[in-house]
Write a protein that holds these residues in place. Structure first.
Motif, PDB file in Angstrom:
ATOM      1  N   PRO A 138       0.835  -1.212   0.000  1.00 42.95           N
ATOM      2  CA  PRO A 138       0.000   0.000   0.000  1.00 42.95           C
ATOM      3  C   PRO A 138       0.865   1.256   0.000  1.00 42.95           C
ATOM      4  N   ARG A 139       0.321   2.302  -0.605  1.00 46.67           N
ATOM      5  CA  ARG A 139       1.031   3.576  -0.666  1.00 46.67           C
ATOM      6  C   ARG A 139       0.393   4.556   0.314  1.00 46.67           C
ATOM      7  N   ARG A 140       1.214   5.399   0.884  1.00 45.21           N
ATOM      8  CA  ARG A 140       0.744   6.434   1.803  1.00 45.21           C
ATOM      9  C   ARG A 140       1.006   7.798   1.161  1.00 45.21           C
ATOM     10  N   LEU A 141      -0.042   8.591   1.073  1.00 45.80           N
ATOM     11  CA  LEU A 141       0.069   9.931   0.509  1.00 45.80           C
ATOM     12  C   LEU A 141      -0.487  10.936   1.502  1.00 45.80           C
ATOM     13  N   ALA A 142       0.143  12.095   1.554  1.00 50.41           N
ATOM     14  CA  ALA A 142      -0.338  13.160   2.414  1.00 50.41           C
ATOM     15  C   ALA A 142      -1.594  13.778   1.806  1.00 50.41           C
ATOM     16  N   LEU A 143      -2.601  14.000   2.625  1.00 48.15           N
ATOM     17  CA  LEU A 143      -3.850  14.570   2.132  1.00 48.15           C
ATOM     18  C   LEU A 143      -3.641  15.953   1.530  1.00 48.15           C
ATOM     19  N   ALA A 144      -2.793  16.752   2.153  1.00 46.33           N
ATOM     20  CA  ALA A 144      -2.546  18.104   1.643  1.00 46.33           C
ATOM     21  C   ALA A 144      -1.889  18.069   0.268  1.00 46.33           C
ATOM     22  N   ALA A 145      -1.045  17.056   0.014  1.00 44.58           N
ATOM     23  CA  ALA A 145      -0.377  16.963  -1.281  1.00 44.58           C
ATOM     24  C   ALA A 145      -1.371  16.594  -2.388  1.00 44.58           C
TER      25      ALA A 145
END
Length: 401
Positions: free
Chosen positions: A143-150
């Motif tokens: 799984p990948r984790r991405l910042a919501l703001a990005a």
């Protein structure tokens, strides 16, 4: 002297009123009474509307007809996929010079976002965890984790960012007719394929009409040795199978693509038009109105273009519809052999070839049947319309009412 008696106006429906109607009225009446012809005309009109609107009527409203997802290759109809929408980086966007009306109509407007299919998601604090998509089996990957703001493009409270993520950046797309071997939407490619099929039919019919009417009119009007030479040329071209002549012209032009296919198909269909125009010209050149035109000193080109060719309007319209259907079949056969429209253009013949290569798989059946059915329906519609027009221009066909 007896007073003059005024004539009573003819009652509605009498022969005097019917005689005042132009011939085109009876042609239209006969055509509208032919239900198969009207059904064919309605389907052709629908395909024309789809071809004109193009990318604006696609299910996904994007150029995905030529760009697919490798995660959803060869999927059955009815597939639902969850997509993550992210803004494209500036380096991936095209310049303004390529953004003109013709480019938008032909290729579609370049999307401002990047879409990625995912298998699921969950929020973890100020981040979102994306699960990899595995349709057939568990896909190898983490799984990948991405910042919501990005992803959203601006900072903000966690609850607001999560709400914006669900509303604007997570969407579900349904593939109503499944996907092909490249993960492209099959329905979108079928809709875009109407542009090539109708386009090649239109160009081929225009080329065949211009060339055929010119050769046939010259041969039939002048006769003699001119007729013998041109009739010999027609016989030679007539004796060559159409698909072989198209292949020969394509190889002679030493090029492949949409416009080469258009020209090649058009150059093989003019003989039918020339033979019909020649026969009609031989029967009309001795008519009284032609002799009157010669006595008045009308130039020969004007006599042919303004007085003779308009009398052949009915047979030429019927022949144009049959040539339209033949051009669609020729283009499909040429693309199937790899000599016509080249990938990734959504040609129906090329789509049949791609499905034919996958006949050993589960997806090969509908990937072959769907474009094949589209070709058959469009060709059948033109044939039904041609038969209806032939009956409509026949004065022996009764008119109801």
């Amino acid at each position: 002297m007896a007073p003059a008696v005024s004539a009573a106006p003819p009652a509605p429906g009498t022969s005097a009123q019917a005689a005042a109607r132009p011939p085109g009225y009876y042609v239209r009446q006969r055509l509208w009474q032919n239900r198969p012809a009207v059904a064919g005309l309605a389907f052709i009109a629908l395909c024309t509307l789809v071809a004109l609107l193009g990318y604006w009527v696609l299910p996904d409203n994007s150029p995905n007809a030529n760009h697919g997802f490798v995660q959803v290759q060869k999927e059955a109809p009815g597939l639902r996929v969850l997509l993550l929408r992210q803004p494209l980086p500036d380096s991936a966007r095209t310049g303004p010079a390529a953004d003109n009306l013709f480019t938008i109509w032909l290729r579609g407007r370049e999307p401002a976002v990047q879409e990625t299919p995912i298998g699921g998601y969950q929020f973890a604090g100020d981040s979102i965890i994306l699960k990899p998509l595995g349709v057939h089996s568990a896909e190898a990957g983490r799984p990948r984790r991405l910042a919501l703001a990005a992803v959203v493009g601006r900072p903000g409270p966690r609850a607001e960012l999560q709400q914006l993520m669900v509303q604007s950046h997570l969407t579900t797309r349904r593939y109503w007719l499944g996907t092909d071997k490249a993960g492209r939407d099959e329905l979108s490619r079928l809709l875009l394929g109407t542009r090539i099929s109708l386009g090649i039919g239109l160009v081929a019919v225009l080329i065949s009409l211009v060339l055929g009417m010119t050769v046939g009119a010259v041969a039939g009007f002048f006769g003699g040795w001119v007729d013998s030479v041109l009739l010999g040329l027609m016989t030679v071209v007539w004796s060559i199978p159409g698909i072989m002549l198209v292949i020969a012209i394509s190889l002679a032009l030493d090029s492949k693509g949409v416009w080469v296919s258009f020209v090649a198909v058009g150059l093989t269909m003019w003989v039918d038009v020339a033979r019909v125009v020649r026969g009609q010209m031989l029967s009309l050149r001795a008519a009284t109105f032609v002799e009157a035109g010669r006595v008045l000193g009308l130039p020969t080109p004007r006599l042919i273009a303004r007085h003779l060719l308009p009398n052949m309007r009915g047979p030429l319209i019927v022949l144009a519809t049959s040539n339209f259907a033949a051009a669609i079949l020729l283009e499909a056969g040429l693309s199937f052999l790899g000599l016509g429209v080249q990938p990734p253009a959504p040609s129906w013949g090329l789509m049949v070839k791609e499905g034919y290569d996958l006949l050993g798989t589960t997806a090969g059946l509908w990937l072959t049947l769907l474009p094949g059915a589209a070709i058959s329906l469009l060709v059948l519609s033109f044939n039904l319309l041609g038969n209806g027009l032939r009956d409509a221009y026949d004065p022996k066909t009764p008119v109801a009412g």
